[in-house]
Write an enzyme that holds these catalytic residues in place. Sequence first.
Site, PDB file in Angstrom:
ATOM      1  N   ASN A 180       0.838  -1.200   0.000  1.00  0.00           N
ATOM      2  CA  ASN A 180       0.000   0.000   0.000  1.00  0.00           C
ATOM      3  C   ASN A 180       0.873   1.251   0.000  1.00  0.00           C
ATOM      4  O   ASN A 180       0.511   2.284  -0.557  1.00  0.00           O
ATOM      5  CB  ASN A 180      -0.905   0.006   1.223  1.00  0.00           C
ATOM      6  CG  ASN A 180      -1.665   1.317   1.367  1.00  0.00           C
ATOM      7  OD1 ASN A 180      -2.610   1.571   0.639  1.00  0.00           O
ATOM      8  ND2 ASN A 180      -1.229   2.165   2.286  1.00  0.00           N
ATOM      9  N   GLU A 240      -5.261  -8.417   4.873  1.00  0.00           N
ATOM     10  CA  GLU A 240      -5.741  -7.647   6.013  1.00  0.00           C
ATOM     11  C   GLU A 240      -6.761  -6.638   5.488  1.00  0.00           C
ATOM     12  O   GLU A 240      -6.399  -5.623   4.899  1.00  0.00           O
ATOM     13  CB  GLU A 240      -4.594  -6.911   6.704  1.00  0.00           C
ATOM     14  CG  GLU A 240      -5.072  -6.100   7.896  1.00  0.00           C
ATOM     15  CD  GLU A 240      -4.117  -4.985   8.299  1.00  0.00           C
ATOM     16  OE1 GLU A 240      -4.101  -4.619   9.493  1.00  0.00           O
ATOM     17  OE2 GLU A 240      -3.404  -4.447   7.412  1.00  0.00           O
ATOM     18  N   ASP A 242       1.845   6.656   0.377  1.00  0.00           N
ATOM     19  CA  ASP A 242       1.098   5.683  -0.422  1.00  0.00           C
ATOM     20  C   ASP A 242       1.647   5.590  -1.842  1.00  0.00           C
ATOM     21  O   ASP A 242       2.011   6.605  -2.458  1.00  0.00           O
ATOM     22  CB  ASP A 242      -0.375   6.077  -0.489  1.00  0.00           C
ATOM     23  CG  ASP A 242      -1.154   5.626   0.722  1.00  0.00           C
ATOM     24  OD1 ASP A 242      -0.579   5.629   1.828  1.00  0.00           O
ATOM     25  OD2 ASP A 242      -2.345   5.291   0.574  1.00  0.00           O
ATOM     26  N   ASP A 252      -0.647  -6.478   3.650  1.00  0.00           N
ATOM     27  CA  ASP A 252      -0.942  -5.438   4.615  1.00  0.00           C
ATOM     28  C   ASP A 252      -1.858  -4.379   4.009  1.00  0.00           C
ATOM     29  O   ASP A 252      -1.717  -4.015   2.839  1.00  0.00           O
ATOM     30  CB  ASP A 252       0.374  -4.793   5.059  1.00  0.00           C
ATOM     31  CG  ASP A 252       0.190  -3.721   6.105  1.00  0.00           C
ATOM     32  OD1 ASP A 252      -0.229  -4.062   7.227  1.00  0.00           O
ATOM     33  OD2 ASP A 252       0.459  -2.539   5.802  1.00  0.00           O
ATOM     34  N   HIS A 268      -6.746  -0.447   1.326  1.00  0.00           N
ATOM     35  CA  HIS A 268      -6.340   0.943   1.139  1.00  0.00           C
ATOM     36  C   HIS A 268      -5.466   1.151  -0.101  1.00  0.00           C
ATOM     37  O   HIS A 268      -4.848   2.205  -0.240  1.00  0.00           O
ATOM     38  CB  HIS A 268      -5.598   1.436   2.382  1.00  0.00           C
ATOM     39  CG  HIS A 268      -6.431   1.400   3.619  1.00  0.00           C
ATOM     40  ND1 HIS A 268      -7.608   2.105   3.747  1.00  0.00           N
ATOM     41  CD2 HIS A 268      -6.268   0.716   4.781  1.00  0.00           C
ATOM     42  CE1 HIS A 268      -8.127   1.876   4.940  1.00  0.00           C
ATOM     43  NE2 HIS A 268      -7.343   1.031   5.582  1.00  0.00           N
TER      44      HIS A 268
END
Length: 522
Positions: free
Chosen positions: A131, A270, A202, A233, A237
């Site tokens: 991410n 996740e 990001d 992870d 997002h």
Amino acid sequence: MKHAYLLPLLAGSLALACSPQPETSQQSPQGAASQWPNAVHYEIFVQSFADSNGDGIGDLRGLTSKLDYLQDLGIKGVWLMPIHPSPSYHKYDVTDYYGIHPDYGSMDDFKTLLREAHQRDIKIIIDLVINHSGKDHPWFQDAITGPDARYRDYYVWANYDSVASQLARKTVSLDSDNLTQWHEAPGNEQRYYGFFWGGMPDLNFDNPALKEEIFKVGRYWLQEIGVDGFRLDAARHIFPDDRPQDNHAFWVEFRQEMEKAKPDVFLVGEVWTPAHEAAPYLKGLHSLFNFDLGYAITRAVQSGQADSLVEEHQQIMRFYQSVTPDYIDATFLTNHDQNRIISELGGDIAKAKVAASLLLTLPGSPFLYYGEEIGMPGKKPDPNIREPFLWNLPDEDNIRTSWITPEYALDRRVRPLSLQQQDSASLYHHYRRLIHARNSSPVLALGSLRQADTRQAGVVSFVREHKGQQLLVLHNITPQPVSVALSETEKGFGRTQLATADGALLAEGIVNLPPYTSLILE
């Protein structure tokens, strides 16, 4: 450019009945029923696990020396928290996706770990943090040199006036301060996007070149190094929250590329959100961590109320099955981002045992957090839920790490593994025996779930079924002994397969359960 960001988070020892039982159709040799990835996994923070060279920091050689322990415990898969170079203790701000953090050892050390694990039928998955990168990653250090930098579009940038108009939407609370997710970069008029904090900018997955770079990283670890899969992870997002369909589509593409590299790769994500929102991610990921079930088990054991635990799990399973029937449910109690389970249960070993019993008898592929099996406590902030594993008494523990002075996992609070191994009533032996029982039972490892007809307040009861074979499972999650009358339809369950205390027994259709104990009936 990813400027769409400017558009709209037990009591007692385990006993297999009172006397030795012959193998039945419900049982198979230890481990034969539970095959990876439908098996028990173990999450490890390498820094805290085992120190081979005396520098106080856990390392890969130390971990390799403990593979026999994990094999004996019944573990078939290991998830390693980040092992890449990084300036932080937690290593979620990666600076080199192709390397091993020097504190942990070398790539040769990692390959030795893989080889030794595979010889013990243990698979290894690693944390892949895509991410964001760390701000010290060479890509970002190039990107901040100016708008025309080679890697500028590997990250997400916006002008200050555009950001300012969106602050009300993009502000989050981190570490009790109100911080924007847009961060200043020295010498830049534009700000960069970092969902978690400024040290982890990001990555821009609207950039095809960046996306291909990440696929290349995955192929490297699967094909050239030989890992068995990835824990992904912050999987929800990759794109902002108002672009969930783009997130789902990315993981479909990622899975396709990884399966080309390794057809049996295992991808567990996740996605920290309620199950109905998490379920669509199973279009691309083989497995998701079941946060809702972890919360439900913890609540039930804390309160002593069975409530709708089984129904909640069934509802989660229905959400997942609506996307794919082939999902793998990654169940757990707590992990490295949450207070440790025994701390959530007030330090009560009996409650910790019954929580483990629930986790290991419900459907799913359970993930244990290192130290959970010996009752290591821990509460936030995060370093204090990632404290050193206690292998032996302090004067005899030459492999215990010391990178942090623990506040919770202290010798006066936790009996080290060596002492628990000598005590058949210990939490460690409770975990080990339950894991072995699960590994030996196709019904526990692979069976479906339905609410039992036999129900009573304070008792979690359910039926597991696989290929026509059934088990009735009852857990007393209260501090009082209870007697439960079997329903007419379930009086056929007449033989004890597993009991977690001598007083847990069935007589003339009545199940007697001491406090915080469990019984499995054939």
